[in-house]
Each structure stands twice: as C-alpha cells, then as structure tokens.
Design a protein around this motif. Structure first.
Motif, PDB file in Angstrom:
ATOM      1  N   PRO A  70      39.797  52.071  41.800  1.00  0.00           N
ATOM      2  CA  PRO A  70      40.850  51.708  40.837  1.00  0.00           C
ATOM      3  C   PRO A  70      40.330  51.498  39.423  1.00  0.00           C
ATOM      4  O   PRO A  70      40.945  51.965  38.455  1.00  0.00           O
ATOM      5  N   HIS A  71      39.176  50.816  39.292  1.00  0.00           N
ATOM      6  CA  HIS A  71      38.713  50.552  37.926  1.00  0.00           C
ATOM      7  C   HIS A  71      38.284  51.834  37.228  1.00  0.00           C
ATOM      8  O   HIS A  71      38.385  51.942  36.015  1.00  0.00           O
ATOM      9  N   ALA A  74      41.461  53.429  35.976  1.00  0.00           N
ATOM     10  CA  ALA A  74      41.963  52.684  34.822  1.00  0.00           C
ATOM     11  C   ALA A  74      41.145  53.021  33.581  1.00  0.00           C
ATOM     12  O   ALA A  74      41.681  53.146  32.477  1.00  0.00           O
ATOM     13  N   ARG A  75      39.838  53.190  33.761  1.00  0.00           N
ATOM     14  CA  ARG A  75      38.991  53.456  32.603  1.00  0.00           C
ATOM     15  C   ARG A  75      39.229  54.834  32.004  1.00  0.00           C
ATOM     16  O   ARG A  75      38.883  55.084  30.854  1.00  0.00           O
ATOM     17  N   GLN A  80      48.270  51.082  35.387  1.00  0.00           N
ATOM     18  CA  GLN A  80      49.487  50.765  36.131  1.00  0.00           C
ATOM     19  C   GLN A  80      49.911  49.320  35.935  1.00  0.00           C
ATOM     20  O   GLN A  80      49.083  48.414  35.951  1.00  0.00           O
ATOM     21  N   LEU A  88      48.116  36.976  36.262  1.00  0.00           N
ATOM     22  CA  LEU A  88      47.089  36.043  36.735  1.00  0.00           C
ATOM     23  C   LEU A  88      47.551  34.650  36.318  1.00  0.00           C
ATOM     24  O   LEU A  88      47.462  34.270  35.156  1.00  0.00           O
ATOM     25  N   GLU A  95      44.236  35.115  27.765  1.00  0.00           N
ATOM     26  CA  GLU A  95      43.187  35.584  28.683  1.00  0.00           C
ATOM     27  C   GLU A  95      43.663  36.760  29.529  1.00  0.00           C
ATOM     28  O   GLU A  95      42.916  37.708  29.782  1.00  0.00           O
ATOM     29  N   ASP A  98      43.475  39.666  27.326  1.00  0.00           N
ATOM     30  CA  ASP A  98      42.089  40.004  27.072  1.00  0.00           C
ATOM     31  C   ASP A  98      41.510  40.818  28.230  1.00  0.00           C
ATOM     32  O   ASP A  98      40.763  41.770  28.038  1.00  0.00           O
ATOM     33  N   LEU A  99      41.875  40.429  29.455  1.00  0.00           N
ATOM     34  CA  LEU A  99      41.367  41.150  30.620  1.00  0.00           C
ATOM     35  C   LEU A  99      41.927  42.563  30.687  1.00  0.00           C
ATOM     36  O   LEU A  99      41.302  43.451  31.261  1.00  0.00           O
ATOM     37  N   GLY A 100      43.117  42.758  30.098  1.00  0.00           N
ATOM     38  CA  GLY A 100      43.685  44.097  30.087  1.00  0.00           C
ATOM     39  C   GLY A 100      42.771  45.082  29.382  1.00  0.00           C
ATOM     40  O   GLY A 100      42.706  46.250  29.730  1.00  0.00           O
ATOM     41  N   GLY A 101      42.050  44.594  28.394  1.00  0.00           N
ATOM     42  CA  GLY A 101      41.115  45.453  27.678  1.00  0.00           C
ATOM     43  C   GLY A 101      39.696  45.244  28.144  1.00  0.00           C
ATOM     44  O   GLY A 101      38.756  45.379  27.359  1.00  0.00           O
ATOM     45  N   PHE A 102      39.563  44.937  29.429  1.00  0.00           N
ATOM     46  CA  PHE A 102      38.279  44.505  29.964  1.00  0.00           C
ATOM     47  C   PHE A 102      37.108  45.388  29.570  1.00  0.00           C
ATOM     48  O   PHE A 102      36.032  44.918  29.256  1.00  0.00           O
ATOM     49  N   VAL A 103      37.341  46.713  29.609  1.00  0.00           N
ATOM     50  CA  VAL A 103      36.187  47.598  29.429  1.00  0.00           C
ATOM     51  C   VAL A 103      35.950  47.963  27.966  1.00  0.00           C
ATOM     52  O   VAL A 103      35.003  48.665  27.645  1.00  0.00           O
ATOM     53  N   ARG A 109      39.464  45.217  21.268  1.00  0.00           N
ATOM     54  CA  ARG A 109      40.399  44.304  21.925  1.00  0.00           C
ATOM     55  C   ARG A 109      41.201  43.537  20.879  1.00  0.00           C
ATOM     56  O   ARG A 109      42.387  43.312  21.045  1.00  0.00           O
ATOM     57  N   ARG A 146      49.606  43.543  28.854  1.00  0.00           N
ATOM     58  CA  ARG A 146      48.252  43.567  29.413  1.00  0.00           C
ATOM     59  C   ARG A 146      47.802  45.011  29.647  1.00  0.00           C
ATOM     60  O   ARG A 146      46.668  45.380  29.362  1.00  0.00           O
TER      61      ARG A 146
END
Lengths: 233, 629
Positions: A70-71, A74-75, A80, A88, A95, A98-103, A109, A146
């Motif tokens: 999945p990751h 997403a990358r 989705q 979360l 936060e 922020d996690l939505g733009g994790f990579v 971000r 997100r």
C-alpha cells in the motif's frame, strides 16, 4: 492513466472480483456504482495494494502496480480516502494532515498544508483538536485534506457521502468537482448513484464482482436498468 | 519509619526498571495489538548477552553493553519478521501462541547454551552508596532511576515530535489507513518492536546489575510485572506504563518489608487481579475510552479496516474431516488396550502420561477450541486436582474416588470463580490474567508449607482401589486411566455436538452476535470455564495417584505451554485431536531419545512451525483437501 484488466480478487475462498476491467483517463471523474457487496471497496483496496489480486493487471501511467505494498502505491501518487474516513482519532488535525504527506519533505508539506487550509478553512480552525472530536462532515473533510497532502495524481474516494447530512454531502461533492477542475483525476465509489453520475464524466456499474454496464455518465443516467436499480426511477 | 522510607526509595528505583519493561511491552502492544509473551525472554536475553560480552569475552562495558543492545535490536527485528508478521491477519490466539513459542525457544536456547543455573553478574560500575539521612541509595539504583527517566523522556519526545513517532502512533491506531497514507507499515512495526524489545533488554541488564545475578527464568516474572504495570496505567499508554511501573515497584518493596517472606512474590499477581477487577481500562484512562480492553481484546475491532474486510482465517468448523480422525483414534485406543499386556513398565508409563495430557488438552479444547477464550490456567486446575487427591487421601483418609471427585469440584469452583472475576476481560487480557492465576496457585502451593508440604510436595499417595483390588501395577493403572480417558473423550464429544457446545462456538465466533441471539454470554462463559477445569483436574488426580508423589511444579508455566502445544497440534476443538496431540508430544521425545535436553526446545519449534504453517492442527490438512474437492 489507470488501466485495470481482468482483475480477480479473493477473500479466502470467496471470489469478490470476477474479472473487473476499467480505465480512468487523466483529468476525468470516473465513478464506480453498485449495491452492497458488489465489490466496489474490494476493487479500490486491490488498486491500493491492501488486497492482492490472484489474476489480472493494474497499470498506473503504464507502470504495473498490482502486488505493490500500500505505501508503495501511495508513493506513486495513487491516494485513497477509505470508506468510513478512518481519521486517526488520537492525533490532532494538524498531525493527521502532516502524516498525509508522510513521504514528502518538510518544506513541501508546509506548502501543501497551506493549500489544504485555504481549501478547507474549517480544518485550520480546528488544527489543534484531536481528530476524534470532529463532526462527521469535518472528519470527511479531514480525510480528504489528508489525502491531498500527498499531492495525489489519482485521488480515490470510497463512499465520501456515507452517513453525512444532505447539506454536507453537497459541500463534499462541490469540493470533489473543484479538486478535479484544479487538475486531480478522481475515481469515486458511491452508493448515492444519482449524485455520483451527476458530477462524473464516465461510470461503471459493478454487480457481484462483474462490470455489468459502462459508459458516459449521461448515458448511464438514461440506461433503464441503472435507473431502476440505482436511481430509483 | 526508617524502614518505610528506605523501602520507598528502593521501590522507586525498582519501579523505574519495571516502567522500562512495561513501556517496551505497551509499545509493542500498540502497533501489533499483541501481548508479546516473549518480552520477558528478550529482557532475560539482554542480560545474558551483556554477561556473555562482559564476563566471558571480557569486553569493556562501553563496548559490551551497546553490543548486547544492538544484538537484541537485530534479534527482535528477525523475530518480528519471521514469527509475527506472517500471522498479522490470523485469528487472535494464533499470534499469541506464536509469541509463546518464541518465548519457549529463546528460553531453551539460553538454558542450553548457559545452563539452567544462576550466574553471578558483576556490576560494571563501582558499587557505592549515597547516604541521605539514614537512607542509603546504591549506585546501581541511581543508575536504574536515571536511565529509566532519560529513556522514557527521550522516547516520549520521539513519539510526539518526530515524523517516525507520528507514524508509529498512526500505525497503532489504524494499520490499513497508515499504509494508504504512504507509511511503510511493515518497517514501522518492525522497528517499533525492536525499540520496545531493546528497552526491555536495557531493563534486564539493569536488574542483573542490581541483584548481581541472572538465571534463565528471570524473564517470566518480568513479563508479569510488565503486564501488570501496563494494565495499571492503561494498555498502550507510555506515560501510564511509567506510573504503573513506579506504583508496582513501591508496593512490592513495601510488601517485601512487611509481608511474610515468599508471599511478597504474590504481590504483582494480586495487584493485577485487583486492577482488572476494579478498573480494567487502567487507573488513568477515561472510562469507555477507545482503549477499553473489552474492545482491544476483541479481534474484530483491533485491526481496523482489514478485519472488517477479511473473513477470519482458520475458524475451522467441527464437522469436516473429524470422522476419519475419530476412526483412527478409536482404532488407536483399541490397539493400545490390546497390546498393553505385552508392554514393559516404561512404555506403559508413556501411555498413562499420554492419557493424562489428553485430559488436560480436552480442557483447552472446551475453553479455547469451543468457547474461544484464551485461558491459560490449565496447570492450576491440574495442580488443584493432583493436590486434592494427594492431600485428601494422605491426610484425611478419603478414598481415591471421593478425593478425585472433590478435586474436580474444587477445580470447577476455581474455574467458575475465574470466569466471574475475568468476565469483563477477553483475548490477550484473559490469557495473562489466567496465566497469573496459575502462577498464584503455584506460589501458594509452594509456600504454604504446613498444609501442602511446600516445595517438597506430597509423598506416599496411596494407589486407588476398586473393591478388593488395588490398582498399583502399571498395567492395571493404564487400563484404569484408559477407561477414564475414553469417558473423558466421549463426554467432550457429547458436549461439543450438543446445543450447549454450539452455543459455545457461537460465543467463540462472535460474542456480540451470540448475545444478540439470546445466548446468556456470562452463563455460557461460566459453563465453559467450569467444564474446562474439570478435565485437567481429573488428569492431575490420575497423575498424583500414579506417581504417588507430587510437587508444586505441576502448576508451572511449561505445563500450560505443553498442553497448549498438544491442543494446537492436534487441532483445536477436536476430541481426537487432543489424543493425537498428546501422542505426538509424548512420543516424539521418546522417538528422539538422544534429543535429551533439547526436548523442550523441540516443543517450542513444533509449536512455532504448527501455528505458522498449519494453524488448524495436523488434521486440517485433510480438511483443506476436502474443501478443495
């Protein structure tokens, strides 16, 4: 942009998808409609790599993505927003975003965050609140926001109208239309077939794991069996 | 008063270490939704590796300790990758059994490599004492306190502020969504597991320094303390684990000063029961919050999105494939009865042991196989049965049959009591509470010298009689136990296929749906616990009469593990499976006699391989084939 051919996915011994083929072209809004248990969410979860197909291929911009984690999907820009929002709850709004733009880099971000807050000012007001304390509509906004943090090229939405008041649903659909106009390709799964076909360019009808009808949204709206089964006309 | 403050200081230092163990434990629970029963062994292994590098290889401390911690980090990455990751979507008891297997394997490896003895562990910092008034604080205590504070604060900052920390929090809330957000879930889970384990190893090294000794079984006590502290503070919460650890350390130190010796060991278990009874979601959690253990213990709500989509794997039905198994079982029993007169005493002893363990596995089948409750108290019921028989026949002149009946009733009462006490806890919580109950029974039996004979146990237990016949030859005893065993199997079978049995299966598959269908869940659980206690108690009674001498080790953890192995290998829920599992587990070591000390290690490996590749037991192979046809 997205090309799926002959997708077959099993849950244990149950065949949930029996050979699904569909395509999404750049800048389109494509909707996938069907009743409960037709395999809509399964299709999306297979695209996102949460479920592994036993047969068939998925290509995103010509690149095979079936079987990726999945990751990794997403990358690549296929993001989705799952059914039921899945905020979360123990993290703050900021936060969550922020996690939505994790990579992505911290700088990117920040830019995306400014854009999301501009698009969805309610989230800016609530940025330090815990995700779990938002109302249903706000949570859906947050879930979409997100996903936008990842700057998706293809945004996949699973039942964004689920459990929301009609006025909020209108806002959500307005948002989807605006995102599309701004250049995001969209694959939309909806129970609310009438609204989905209103904003979509094209649509597919899924029944018990098979695509039973496809075509332009206008055409599907006129299709007798679609009208009977999904539009209640 | 002086004693009080001295013990308070000792308690705070000790509590700091408990907090470290508990943080690791709670962190792992957070991302894996898994009570890691191997956490204690990782803690023990940390101390042993430090010992290896420091004392045996004679490396300087600043090399040896980091080396030990790096080794633990690497080992735990491997453990997570190969023991837990493949099972992430399996039914909830399967990964837990896997952690028990890992725990057994690690323990046995250490026991074989270093021996079962206690080693002196030389502290690598100079032992000095700081005096404050009349209270003295040792340098190792200061170090314990300092390190636990520093590590806790560092971890908390890491979790709250770093991008990795946010990812860990995201994964612990919702695995599926984390993946959709671009988080590499496998890596986050692996690293979190390794961080948690390494914290446990730090604690192990600190405790080894403080008490100056290490021994292979040190891990189990640590595990119970970690669990108690984590529950005290609310499962999954790092600050909660710290406070829980401190409280536990203080209570325990004060208990050591004011309670009779030996019984202070029972303090953590009693604290655990008290908390679970009064505030099952921890002392500091809001009631009804999302961390309510009744939700966390439920496999249907822990995995988020995926659990809703994926049907539960391995929830095998009782019907398919069992008939063949039953035929083989009947044939096997008949064959054993026929050849018994020609067998030597040694072979007969193995057969009797097989019957005893099959009885215990039937108890597991009722509670786990049918009712789906992961209760790990079998060893306690086994011991209750054995001790009732032993004490009533030797001290009170009862005959063996009445004593067996009383033992079965006492065990049934204990089972019902546990069921009432644990009504609100499920899944993992239940596993540890019931395990703690077994430990408590063992401690009481082992220390109540005037009544139970303490560690010496009971001797000269008379053989049972039937009318004028004394059943004291191995052959007659085998026939006796075979009759009892066959009755046990038949009774179990009757239960499994009765209306009550189906109700228990409904309870296993979906507690909420079962209660919505009009089943009295609490009553069903009491029935299940009570029944599951009777089988091992009768097995224990047989054991006591056969060996004519027993010790408190009957209630030890490895008995429970053995029984779990038997039940899982044989195929949970099947009567014939209990027998096959018992045959396999008791015969394998005989077939590989030269395995000798490696016997228990072999159990661990067998258990591990079974849960990984054949979670439905050996007989699910035929069932799978049946499905495909």
């Amino acid at each position: 942009m997205l090309k799926i051919e002959g997708l077959v996915t099993y849950y244990g011994r149950v065949r949930a998808l029996a050979g699904v083929s569909l395509q999404v072209a750049r800048d389109e809004i494509v909707t996938l409609i069907g009743s409960n248990g037709a395999g809509k969410s399964t299709t999306l979860m297979t695209i996102s790599g949460v479920l592994k197909p036993t047969e068939g291929s998925i290509a995103f911009e010509g690149r095979p993505i079936a079987g990726l984690a999945p990751h990794e999907v997403a990358r690549l820009g296929v993001v989705q927003v799952p059914e039921g929002r899945h905020i979360l709850r123990g993290l703050t709004v900021a936060e969550n975003l922020d996690l939505g733009g994790f990579v992505r880099s911290a700088e990117k971000r920040r830019t995306s965050l400014a854009r999301v807050y501009e698009l969805l000012p309610r989230l800016a007001e609530r940025r330090d609140q815990l995700g779990g304390t938002l109302s249903g509509g706000e949570q859906q906004m947050l879930a979409i926001g997100r996903a936008l943090m990842a700057q998706p090229r293809l945004l996949i939405l699973d039942e964004p109208s689920l459990g929301l008041a009609p006025r909020i649903i209108e806002q959500i659909f307005e948002l989807i239309r605006n995102l599309n106009k701004a250049g995001t390709t969209i694959l939309l799964v909806e129970q609310n077939a009438a609204m989905a076909l209103e904003i979509a360019d094209r649509g597919y009808v899924l029944e018990t794991g098979y695509i039973v009808a496809e075509g332009s949204a206008a055409m599907l709206r006129q299709n007798d069996s679609v009208r009977r089964a999904y539009l209640g006309l | 008063m002086n004693l009080f403050f001295q013990q308070l200081v000792n308690g705070v230092a000790l509590g700091g270490v408990y907090a470290l163990i508990a943080i690791g434990f709670t962190l792992i629970f957070g991302v894996l939704r898994l009570l890691n029963m191997a956490h204690g062994e990782i803690y023990m292994l940390g101390a042993y590796l430090a010992y290896l590098f420091l004392t045996i290889l004679d490396l300087p401390p600043f090399v040896a300790v980091p080396l030990a911690l790096i080794a633990i980090f690497a080992i735990s990455l491997l453990v997570e990758r190969f023991a837990f990751r493949p099972l992430r979507n399996a039914p909830h008891f399967v990964p837990l059994v896997s952690t028990i297997a890992v725990s057994t394997i690690l323990l046995e490896v250490v026991r074989l490599a270093f021996g079962p003895y206690m080693f002196g562990f030389d502290s690598f910092i100079s032992t000095t004492f700081v005096r404050v008034g009349t209270i003295s604080i040792g340098s190792s205590q200061l170090m314990m306190l300092l390190l636990s504070v520093v590590l806790t604060v560092a971890l908390q900052i890491f979790l709250m502020c770093s991008q990795w920390g946010k990812a860990i929090r995201a994964v612990s809330e919702d695995v599926t969504v984390s993946g959709l957000l671009g988080i590499n879930v496998n890596r986050v889970v692996g690293v979190t597991f390794a961080i948690g384990s390494t914290l446990g190893a730090v604690a192990g090294i600190l405790v080894a320094m403080h008490f100056g000794a290490i021994y292979p079984n040190m891990g189990f006590v640590a595990l119970v303390k970690a669990f108690t502290a984590a529950i005290l503070g609310g499962m999954g919460s790092v600050p909660g684990a710290v406070i829980g650890g401190l409280m536990l350390g203080i209570v325990e130190s004060l208990g050591a000063a004011y309670l009779p010796s030996g019984f202070s060991d029972a303090v953590p278990y009693v604290a655990l029961f008290a908390v679970l009874l009064l505030r099952p979601s921890g002392l500091f959690k809001r009631a009804g919050g999302s961390d309510d253990p009744s939700h966390q213990g439920n496999p249907h709500t822990t995995g988020g999105l995926l659990d809703r989509i994926l049907p539960q794997r391995g929830a095998q039905s009782l019907a398919a494939g069992v008939d063949i198994a039953k035929l083989i079982a009947v044939a096997g029993v008949v064959a054993a009865l026929a050849i018994a007169p020609f067998l030597g005493d040694y072979a007969l002893r193995i057969l009797i042991t097989i019957v005893v363990y099959a009885m215990m596995a039937l108890g597991t089948n009722v509670i786990l196989g049918l009712a789906g409750q992961l209760s790990l108290s079998h060893a306690a019921f086994f011991a209750i049965g054995a001790y009732s028989s032993a004490l009533l026949t030797t001290h009170y002149g009862l005959d063996a049959w009445s004593a067996m009946a009383v033992g079965a009733m006492l065990a049934a009462a204990a089972g019902a009591l546990i069921s009432l006490v644990t009504f609100r806890v499920r899944g993992y919580y239940l596993a540890l509470v019931t395990l703690a109950f077994a430990e408590l029974v063992r401690i009481i039996i082992g220390h109540w010298n005037s009544f139970t004979g303490g560690m010496m146990g009971v001797r000269a237990i008379p053989a049972p009689r039937i009318g004028p016949w004394v059943i004291d030859s191995p052959l007659s005893f085998f026939y006796l136990s075979a009759v009892i065993g066959v009755i046990g199997l038949a009774v179990y079978d009757a239960i499994a296929y009765s209306v009550k049995g189906r109700a228990l299966i409904a309870l296993r598959d979906d507690e909420v749906a079962a209660s919505a269908s009009g089943l009295g869940v609490q009553r069903l659980k009491i029935v299940a616990f009570t029944l599951s206690a009777v089988f091992p108690a009768i097995g224990g009674s047989l054991m006591a009469h056969y060996y004519s001498a027993i010790t408190p080790d009957l209630a030890a953890m490895n008995e429970t593990v053995t029984v779990l192995v038997i039940a899982v290998i044989g195929g949970l829920g099947s009567a014939a499976g209990a027998l096959f599992g018992s045959v396999i587990v008791n015969l394998l070591p005989e077939l590989f006699r030269n395995l000798g000390d490696y016997r228990v290690l072999a159990y661990g490996v067998i258990l591990f391989v079974t849960v990984l590749y054949q979670p439905g037991g050996v007989f699910s192979i035929s069932r799978r084939l049946a499905w495909r046809a």
